[in-house]
Design a protein around this motif. Sequence first.
Motif, PDB file in Angstrom:
ATOM      1  N   ARG A 108      44.001   1.048  30.232  1.00  0.00           N
ATOM      2  CA  ARG A 108      44.394   0.848  31.615  1.00  0.00           C
ATOM      3  C   ARG A 108      45.101   1.896  32.262  1.00  0.00           C
ATOM      4  N   PHE A 109      45.519   2.931  31.413  1.00  0.00           N
ATOM      5  CA  PHE A 109      46.404   3.969  31.730  1.00  0.00           C
ATOM      6  C   PHE A 109      45.643   5.404  31.183  1.00  0.00           C
ATOM      7  N   VAL A 110      45.400   6.436  32.210  1.00  0.00           N
ATOM      8  CA  VAL A 110      44.766   7.432  31.930  1.00  0.00           C
ATOM      9  C   VAL A 110      45.617   8.444  32.387  1.00  0.00           C
ATOM     10  N   TYR A 111      45.996   9.629  31.615  1.00  0.00           N
ATOM     11  CA  TYR A 111      46.795  10.673  32.054  1.00  0.00           C
ATOM     12  C   TYR A 111      46.257  12.072  31.644  1.00  0.00           C
ATOM     13  N   HIS A 112      46.421  12.893  32.787  1.00  0.00           N
ATOM     14  CA  HIS A 112      45.546  14.431  32.378  1.00  0.00           C
ATOM     15  C   HIS A 112      46.923  15.068  32.565  1.00  0.00           C
TER      16      HIS A 112
ATOM     17  N   ALA B 105      49.707  18.040  32.530  1.00  0.00           N
ATOM     18  CA  ALA B 105      49.655  19.344  33.111  1.00  0.00           C
ATOM     19  C   ALA B 105      49.312  20.537  32.269  1.00  0.00           C
ATOM     20  N   ASP B 106      49.416  20.498  30.818  1.00  0.00           N
ATOM     21  CA  ASP B 106      48.754  21.242  29.859  1.00  0.00           C
ATOM     22  C   ASP B 106      47.534  21.223  29.644  1.00  0.00           C
ATOM     23  N   GLY B 107      46.693  20.213  30.173  1.00  0.00           N
ATOM     24  CA  GLY B 107      45.381  19.807  29.894  1.00  0.00           C
ATOM     25  C   GLY B 107      44.909  18.927  29.054  1.00  0.00           C
ATOM     26  N   ASP B 108      46.014  18.263  28.187  1.00  0.00           N
ATOM     27  CA  ASP B 108      45.683  17.114  27.303  1.00  0.00           C
ATOM     28  C   ASP B 108      45.593  15.972  28.209  1.00  0.00           C
ATOM     29  N   TRP B 109      44.436  15.134  27.454  1.00  0.00           N
ATOM     30  CA  TRP B 109      44.124  13.826  28.105  1.00  0.00           C
ATOM     31  C   TRP B 109      44.706  12.579  27.183  1.00  0.00           C
ATOM     32  N   GLN B 110      45.318  11.469  27.758  1.00  0.00           N
ATOM     33  CA  GLN B 110      45.704  10.540  26.953  1.00  0.00           C
ATOM     34  C   GLN B 110      45.218   9.219  27.686  1.00  0.00           C
ATOM     35  N   PHE B 111      44.897   8.301  26.925  1.00  0.00           N
ATOM     36  CA  PHE B 111      44.309   7.065  27.302  1.00  0.00           C
ATOM     37  C   PHE B 111      44.641   5.759  26.649  1.00  0.00           C
ATOM     38  N   HIS B 112      45.325   5.089  27.163  1.00  0.00           N
ATOM     39  CA  HIS B 112      46.280   3.859  26.770  1.00  0.00           C
ATOM     40  C   HIS B 112      45.862   2.542  27.316  1.00  0.00           C
ATOM     41  N   SER B 113      46.159   1.634  26.509  1.00  0.00           N
ATOM     42  CA  SER B 113      46.255   0.074  27.100  1.00  0.00           C
ATOM     43  C   SER B 113      47.311  -0.285  27.752  1.00  0.00           C
ATOM     44  N   SER B 114      48.607   0.465  27.502  1.00  0.00           N
ATOM     45  CA  SER B 114      49.830   0.097  27.777  1.00  0.00           C
ATOM     46  C   SER B 114      50.426   1.413  28.560  1.00  0.00           C
TER      47      SER B 114
ATOM     48  N   TRP C 239      47.582  10.942  37.057  1.00  0.00           N
ATOM     49  CA  TRP C 239      47.286   9.908  36.115  1.00  0.00           C
ATOM     50  C   TRP C 239      46.706   8.559  36.731  1.00  0.00           C
ATOM     51  N   ALA C 240      46.110   7.757  36.377  1.00  0.00           N
ATOM     52  CA  ALA C 240      45.422   6.544  36.877  1.00  0.00           C
ATOM     53  C   ALA C 240      45.601   5.315  36.007  1.00  0.00           C
TER      54      ALA C 240
END
Length: 244
Positions: free
Chosen positions: A179-183, A185-194, A228-229
């Motif tokens: 439900r939450f996606v973060y790109h 500033a340093d280029g890393d991606w995160q994909f989380h349910s919370s 982020w989305a």
Amino acid sequence: MDDPYNHIKKQIISDIQEHGVHIAYVDTDGYTPRFGYSIGLYKEFNHPELIIIGLPPESIGVIINEVKSEIEKGTIYIEGVRYTGFLSGYPIQFVRVSPSYYQDYVGFAGWYNDSSFDFPLLQVVWPDKEHHFPWDDDFNPRLKFQQPLLDRNEDFKFLEERNLGVYTTSDVLEGALIRFVYHNADGDWQFHSSNKPNLEQARLVCLNELVKLDPSLNEIYYLNYGEWAERSTAGSEWKVYAAE
């Protein structure tokens, strides 16, 4: 309610009436590459519209206008042929764009073509300085994501390598909805349910693994650095937020 794009639509119509084509430009945001595309070639000349990714606006304008001039003489451009005379010292080729990319790239062309994406679209592809094209083994790898090819990789639209390491948590790998996606500033991606993930469950996985689990992640492939989305359900639209 006033259409916020009304002035753009008026300019498109005006340019097509005067020149036979309008060229739309979208500049780079620092992550996604710049590109430009034609509007009017299909309706005015029964020729596929064109899109060019990664070149500066002046080069895009020259190529599209030159192609338009040749189309007026009856020339029809096709895939798989090298054409010279458009990009100084270098040939170009055309590939047919998959309709799955239309909404990502050529929205105003869809509007002009009767609010439909039911029209042909060719990508003008340029080579590196050694005249290698992106599908050649010797193509300069530093240019790979400056010119994504829109006739392939429909299952993976991210401008990254498939094996890029990204962060998630074990509950996502066990089936929890992302439900939450973060790109970052340093280029890393995160994909989380919370929005408050349990870092004790943190996992590093290949980006392609997550896209296979949830192909709808392709809908936010374009997130810029720091953006982020979020979404509430699997079928809801992503809301994108700029970096704070």
